[in-house]
Design a protein around this motif. Sequence first.
Motif, PDB file in Angstrom:
ATOM      1  N   UNK A 118     114.353  17.798   1.503  1.00 19.27           N
ATOM      2  CA  UNK A 118     113.441  18.933   1.357  1.00 19.27           C
ATOM      3  C   UNK A 118     112.737  19.226   2.673  1.00 19.27           C
ATOM      4  N   UNK A 119     112.674  20.492   3.007  1.00 19.28           N
ATOM      5  CA  UNK A 119     111.893  20.966   4.136  1.00 19.28           C
ATOM      6  C   UNK A 119     111.037  22.108   3.592  1.00 19.28           C
ATOM      7  N   UNK A 120     109.750  21.833   3.439  1.00 14.21           N
ATOM      8  CA  UNK A 120     108.844  22.700   2.693  1.00 14.21           C
ATOM      9  C   UNK A 120     107.941  23.479   3.640  1.00 14.21           C
ATOM     10  N   UNK A 121     107.749  24.751   3.330  1.00 18.03           N
ATOM     11  CA  UNK A 121     106.750  25.560   4.018  1.00 18.03           C
ATOM     12  C   UNK A 121     105.594  25.771   3.053  1.00 18.03           C
ATOM     13  N   UNK A 122     104.401  25.343   3.460  1.00 17.13           N
ATOM     14  CA  UNK A 122     103.181  25.504   2.666  1.00 17.13           C
ATOM     15  C   UNK A 122     102.446  26.717   3.211  1.00 17.13           C
ATOM     16  N   UNK A 123     102.218  27.720   2.344  1.00 16.38           N
ATOM     17  CA  UNK A 123     101.552  28.942   2.782  1.00 16.38           C
ATOM     18  C   UNK A 123     100.330  29.192   1.898  1.00 16.38           C
ATOM     19  N   UNK A 124      99.150  29.114   2.503  1.00 16.56           N
ATOM     20  CA  UNK A 124      97.914  29.390   1.779  1.00 16.56           C
ATOM     21  C   UNK A 124      96.846  29.724   2.806  1.00 16.56           C
ATOM     22  N   UNK A 125      96.036  30.727   2.547  1.00 14.40           N
ATOM     23  CA  UNK A 125      94.978  31.103   3.478  1.00 14.40           C
ATOM     24  C   UNK A 125      93.777  30.165   3.396  1.00 14.40           C
ATOM     25  N   UNK A 126      93.752  29.291   2.392  1.00 14.31           N
ATOM     26  CA  UNK A 126      92.650  28.359   2.207  1.00 14.31           C
ATOM     27  C   UNK A 126      93.024  26.996   2.782  1.00 14.31           C
ATOM     28  N   UNK A 127      92.244  26.538   3.759  1.00 17.11           N
ATOM     29  CA  UNK A 127      92.508  25.248   4.422  1.00 17.11           C
ATOM     30  C   UNK A 127      92.534  24.084   3.441  1.00 17.11           C
ATOM     31  N   UNK A 128      91.623  24.081   2.480  1.00 15.53           N
ATOM     32  CA  UNK A 128      91.539  22.971   1.529  1.00 15.53           C
ATOM     33  C   UNK A 128      92.785  22.932   0.647  1.00 15.53           C
ATOM     34  N   UNK A 129      93.249  24.092   0.208  1.00 13.54           N
ATOM     35  CA  UNK A 129      94.461  24.121  -0.621  1.00 13.54           C
ATOM     36  C   UNK A 129      95.668  23.586   0.140  1.00 13.54           C
TER      37      UNK A 129
END
Length: 170
Positions: free
Chosen positions: A51-62
């Motif tokens: 797995x090579x995952x891209x994490x996309x979220x505008x919230x740093x904590x998330x």
Amino acid sequence: MHGSINFESEEDKGSRFEVRLPFELNAAIPETTNVDEQTGRDDHPDRLNQANVLIVDDNDVNRLVLKTFLDPYHIQYSEASSGTEAMQQLKTGKFNIVLLDINMPDMSGFEVREQYCHTKVSCPQFVAVTAHAFEEEIDHILDAGFDECLIKPISEAELIGMLKWLSAAF
């Protein structure tokens, strides 16, 4: 998901929860796991090593929560803090799973998925990460082409279980 949730609770003794989901077992997914009873983690995450995952979220904590869940399994990941940044990373990286927040200020998760996959023959698996938990909203997300949907707050077990299931395809 057309399943059911049941529970039994007895005061001063605890509760028992049962979740039934109508999934067909894929031969690539073993029926048993090697879950450590103290940590709740699978000590043999071989299914995840590709797995090579891209994490996309505008919230740093998330993003931090998702990275913290992935780290013990040595899953490769990158992160983006906006839809625009996600588009740049998708164009240059080889991701097979994208954990994508639906509500971001510059581009929604819907827009990111649509713009990226519109011109591609093959797209990574897109998982919507959202607080929208109503059945109609989840149906809308899946109808828009997302492969799966994770409802915030997400647990480590939910995330890793989904990644194992999705990674069986590659």
